[in-house]
Design an enzyme around this catalytic site. Structure first.
Site, PDB file in Angstrom:
ATOM      1  N   ASP A  40       0.801  -1.222   0.000  1.00  0.00           N
ATOM      2  CA  ASP A  40       0.000   0.000   0.000  1.00  0.00           C
ATOM      3  C   ASP A  40       0.837   1.276   0.000  1.00  0.00           C
ATOM      4  O   ASP A  40       0.288   2.383  -0.053  1.00  0.00           O
ATOM      5  CB  ASP A  40      -0.967   0.021   1.184  1.00  0.00           C
ATOM      6  CG  ASP A  40      -0.264  -0.058   2.539  1.00  0.00           C
ATOM      7  OD1 ASP A  40       0.968   0.096   2.586  1.00  0.00           O
ATOM      8  OD2 ASP A  40      -0.966  -0.273   3.554  1.00  0.00           O
ATOM      9  N   ASP A 100       0.473 -10.694   6.291  1.00  0.00           N
ATOM     10  CA  ASP A 100       0.160 -10.009   5.039  1.00  0.00           C
ATOM     11  C   ASP A 100       1.506  -9.655   4.400  1.00  0.00           C
ATOM     12  O   ASP A 100       2.176  -8.696   4.803  1.00  0.00           O
ATOM     13  CB  ASP A 100      -0.653  -8.752   5.330  1.00  0.00           C
ATOM     14  CG  ASP A 100      -1.527  -8.315   4.163  1.00  0.00           C
ATOM     15  OD1 ASP A 100      -1.649  -9.073   3.190  1.00  0.00           O
ATOM     16  OD2 ASP A 100      -2.100  -7.206   4.240  1.00  0.00           O
TER      17      ASP A 100
END
Length: 233
Positions: free
Chosen positions: A33, A144
């Site tokens: 991100d 993640d």
């Protein structure tokens, strides 16, 4: 009769990561991100320094308190050096956002975990990751894995930092779908993007067993973060 260990073997054994915790089962997803990692703030854990963050041009920031690039006016982003890479055909290094059962950021920020993949095309391969972030939307014992083009998830600073599409590269969750899409990425992110389709074989959220280990120096050199009491190997 057992033969004595040679000095070379002894030296090699001394450089292997030491297991810190018992093995557990977990799951993985993927993301990138471009935001400043949660472990980039002072006071999150007992460490030498928060993880390194970078400015919009991917230069290391001296100001550890710089505002997250995911927020309006933010100047701190994820550094491209926190991309994964292959050590050999069966071992890779990288970074991850995590959420561990019965634990918190004080325990996992900048800690390293050795994962053995137990499903999918990477079954049997191993990866050692250093925790740079905490996933607020993750389940328990969930890693993640940070990989360029892995999907921005909840937040997107990639458009501000790299000029990515409004929803990031590819789908918001999951990211791009083919290796050829990596060709359009910024040069500093291409190798990490291609890693997913090469070493990682485009595995889709494989399960893992994992255990905490002392961090490899190759990882802490990139983040500048070492847990107090540990000596990277």
């Amino acid at each position: 009769m057992l033969l004595p260990l040679t000095p070379l073997i002894v030296a090699t054994l001394a450089l292997l990561p030491t297991t810190i915790s018992a093995q557990k089962s977990g799951k993985t997803t993927r993301y990138w991100d471009c935001c400043k990692g949660s472990c980039g703030w002072a006071g999150k854990a007992s460490v030498s320094n928060p993880i390194q963050s970078c400015d919009k041009a991917d230069n290391p920031l001296a100001n550890m308190g710089a505002k997250n690039g995911c927020e309006n006016g933010g100047q701190a982003y994820m550094c491209s050096g926190q991309s994964p890479w292959a050590v050999d055909d069966n071992l890779a290094y990288g970074f991850a956002a995590v959420k561990l059962a019965n634990s918190n950021e004080a325990a996992w920020c900048c800690a390293c975990y050795k994962m053995t993949f137990t499903s999918g095309p990477v079954k049997g391969k191993q990866m050692i990751v250093q925790t740079t972030n905490t996933g607020g939307d993750l389940g328990q014992n969930h890693f993640d894995l940070a990989m360029p083009g892995g999907g921005v998830g909840l937040f997107n600073a990639c458009t501000n930092q790299w000029g990515a599409p409004a929803s990031g590269w590819g789908k918001q969750y999951g990211g791009i779908s083919s290796r050829s899409e990596c060709d359009a990425f910024p040069q500093k992110l291409k190798a990490g993007c291609q890693w997913r389709f090469d070493w990682f074989k485009n595995a889709d959220n494989p399960d893992v067993t994992f255990e905490e280990v002392t961090c490899p120096k190759a990882l802490t050199d990139k983040t500048g973060c070492v847990r107090n009491g540990q000596t990277p190997v």
